[in-house]
Design an enzyme around this catalytic site. Structure first.
Site, PDB file in Angstrom:
ATOM      1  N   HIS A 172       2.170   4.563  -3.020  1.00 13.30           N
ATOM      2  CA  HIS A 172       1.915   5.996  -2.890  1.00 13.30           C
ATOM      3  C   HIS A 172       3.022   6.868  -3.484  1.00 13.30           C
ATOM      4  CE1 HIS A 172      -1.807   6.276  -0.751  1.00 13.30           C
ATOM      5  NE2 HIS A 172      -1.386   5.763   0.379  1.00 13.30           N
ATOM      6  N   HIS A 200       0.842  -1.203   0.000  1.00 17.04           N
ATOM      7  CA  HIS A 200       0.000   0.000   0.000  1.00 17.04           C
ATOM      8  C   HIS A 200       0.875   1.250   0.000  1.00 17.04           C
ATOM      9  CE1 HIS A 200      -3.588   2.358   1.718  1.00 17.04           C
ATOM     10  NE2 HIS A 200      -2.561   3.184   1.868  1.00 17.04           N
ATOM     11  N   GLU A 201       1.806   1.309   0.946  1.00 21.17           N
ATOM     12  CA  GLU A 201       2.622   2.512   1.084  1.00 21.17           C
ATOM     13  C   GLU A 201       3.569   2.695  -0.097  1.00 21.17           C
ATOM     14  OE1 GLU A 201       1.861   4.711   3.121  1.00 21.17           O
ATOM     15  OE2 GLU A 201       0.525   3.526   4.362  1.00 21.17           O
ATOM     16  N   TYR A 242     -11.007   3.103   2.109  1.00 21.77           N
ATOM     17  CA  TYR A 242     -10.295   2.271   3.073  1.00 21.77           C
ATOM     18  C   TYR A 242     -11.132   1.046   3.405  1.00 21.77           C
ATOM     19  CZ  TYR A 242      -7.042   6.132   4.128  1.00 21.77           C
ATOM     20  OH  TYR A 242      -6.101   7.123   4.053  1.00 21.77           O
ATOM     21  N   ASP A 273      -5.736   7.848  -1.736  1.00 19.77           N
ATOM     22  CA  ASP A 273      -6.582   7.079  -0.810  1.00 19.77           C
ATOM     23  C   ASP A 273      -8.030   7.492  -1.009  1.00 19.77           C
ATOM     24  OD1 ASP A 273      -4.622   5.525   0.664  1.00 19.77           O
ATOM     25  OD2 ASP A 273      -3.959   7.410   1.536  1.00 19.77           O
TER      26      ASP A 273
END
Length: 354
Positions: free
Chosen positions: A308, A304-305, A320, A317
């Protein structure tokens, strides 16, 4: 990320611009001066007003009423987009407690200093708009758990305001990219991590690499089965190519780039990054209690990170949690392709889909 309340129900200040109303909530933005010099902070005032006859519940993370941890503004300089340089945070799906209530007829106003999140050091004509999107921007239940019977919007934005800025750099300058961190052997470095945490992170990086490799193999085979459509929606050649490129970049980053993991965060969420500062990932409290693999896992959080970073996939985002991400794939596949949690859940593939 400086901000302060200016009175809960104040109206917009001078140079206030019209607003866009969503579900009875109206956003407006204002600035005190239309021309700023090199020593001036870029300070705007954002006001949310409830124009309806019922309370409005808006997701706190997508308002400027606290620390700003997502991109909440569209900023351009001489017509070109100015990248967001603030935090992108991985959180759990929102609960009713994560919504801010604005009562009928009331306004809430806050001042935001923008130059910490957007590079405004270059001289030019700037356009600034408060603009936020989320699949869960407005709550479907009130804090007591009672259902709110209405269709919820997913966008809230103001009209744009224009300001001329004489910056410290001349018009036409190119903003410098942040330098990549110097890493230890094998491309992994640690900051503020105990020996035990370092061991856990090393395993999590390995898990994230496996997820990225598996995802890259799936997409490289031009598969568009339930695994793809579950998280990214109906097949479209352009969107598929984008997702394929994203995972190729994510795999490459885990395999070849100097990654630093910082363990100093004490916030309750999973992790965060600054998208213009590859490849440093800050892990927080929820990360340590997450499983190593599977849904909302340590490995998935790192995927996920990594997505980014602007030099990797530049995701945002929009939703969620698995439920919201799956719904986003149906309602707005273009946003799903840009959604970090969608990439995480595709990589985790739990429950497994073909």
């Amino acid at each position: 990320m400086n901000w302060k309340h200016l009175g809960g129900f104040a109206l917009a200040a001078s140079f206030s611009f019209g607003a866009y109303a969503a579900d009875g909530l109206k956003a407006s933005i204002s600035i005190d001066k239309r021309a700023l010099g090199p020593q001036d902070d870029v300070v705007v005032h954002v006001t949310l007003t409830n124009t309806s006859a019922v309370p409005q519940y808006v997701l706190k993370w997508h308002t400027p009423f606290g620390d700003i941890e997502e991109s909440l503004f569209d900023v351009t300089r001489d017509g070109a987009k100015v990248p967001y340089e603030g935090m992108h945070v991985k959180r759990a799906a929102p609960t009713p407690a994560d919504y801010y209530v604005i009562q009928p007829g009331k306004s809430h106003k806050v001042t935001v200093e923008l130059s910490q999140m957007y590079n405004m050091s270059i001289s030019g004509d700037y356009s600034i708009r408060y603009s936020t999107k989320s699949a869960k921007l407005f709550s479907n239940v009130d804090p007591a758990g009672k259902a709110i019977d209405k269709k919820q919007a997913d966008t809230l934005q103001s009209d744009a305001l224009n300001v001329s800025i004489e910056g410290t750099l001349p018009r036409g300058s190119v903003a410098k990219a942040a330098a990549a961190p110097v890493a230890a052997a094998a491309g992994l470095a640690f900051s503020k991590c105990t020996t035990s945490q370092q061991s856990t992170i090393t395993s999590a990086i390995s898990t994230a690499q496996s997820m990225a490799n598996n995802s890259n193999t799936y997409l490289g085979g031009n598969n568009a089965g339930p695994r793809y459509t579950k998280w990214f929606g109906a097949y479209d050649a352009g969107r598929y190519a984008t997702v394929k490129a994203h995972f190729a970049a994510i795999k490459s980053a885990f395999d070849t780039k100097p990654i630093t993991v910082d363990c100093g965060c004490k916030k309750t969420y999973y992790a965060y990054v600054y998208p213009t500062q590859p490849y440093t990932i800050y892990v927080c409290k929820a990360f340590w209690s997450a499983p190593m693999s599977g849904t909302d896992s340590k490995g998935g959080t790192l995927v996920h990170e990594m997505s980014h970073f602007n030099v990797v996939a530049g995701t945002d985002d929009h939703a969620y949690g698995q439920s919201a991400a799956a719904s986003l794939a149906i309602s707005n596949p273009a946003q799903a392709v840009d959604n970090a949690d969608s990439h995480e859940y595709f990589g985790e593939n739990t429950p497994a889909l073909q």
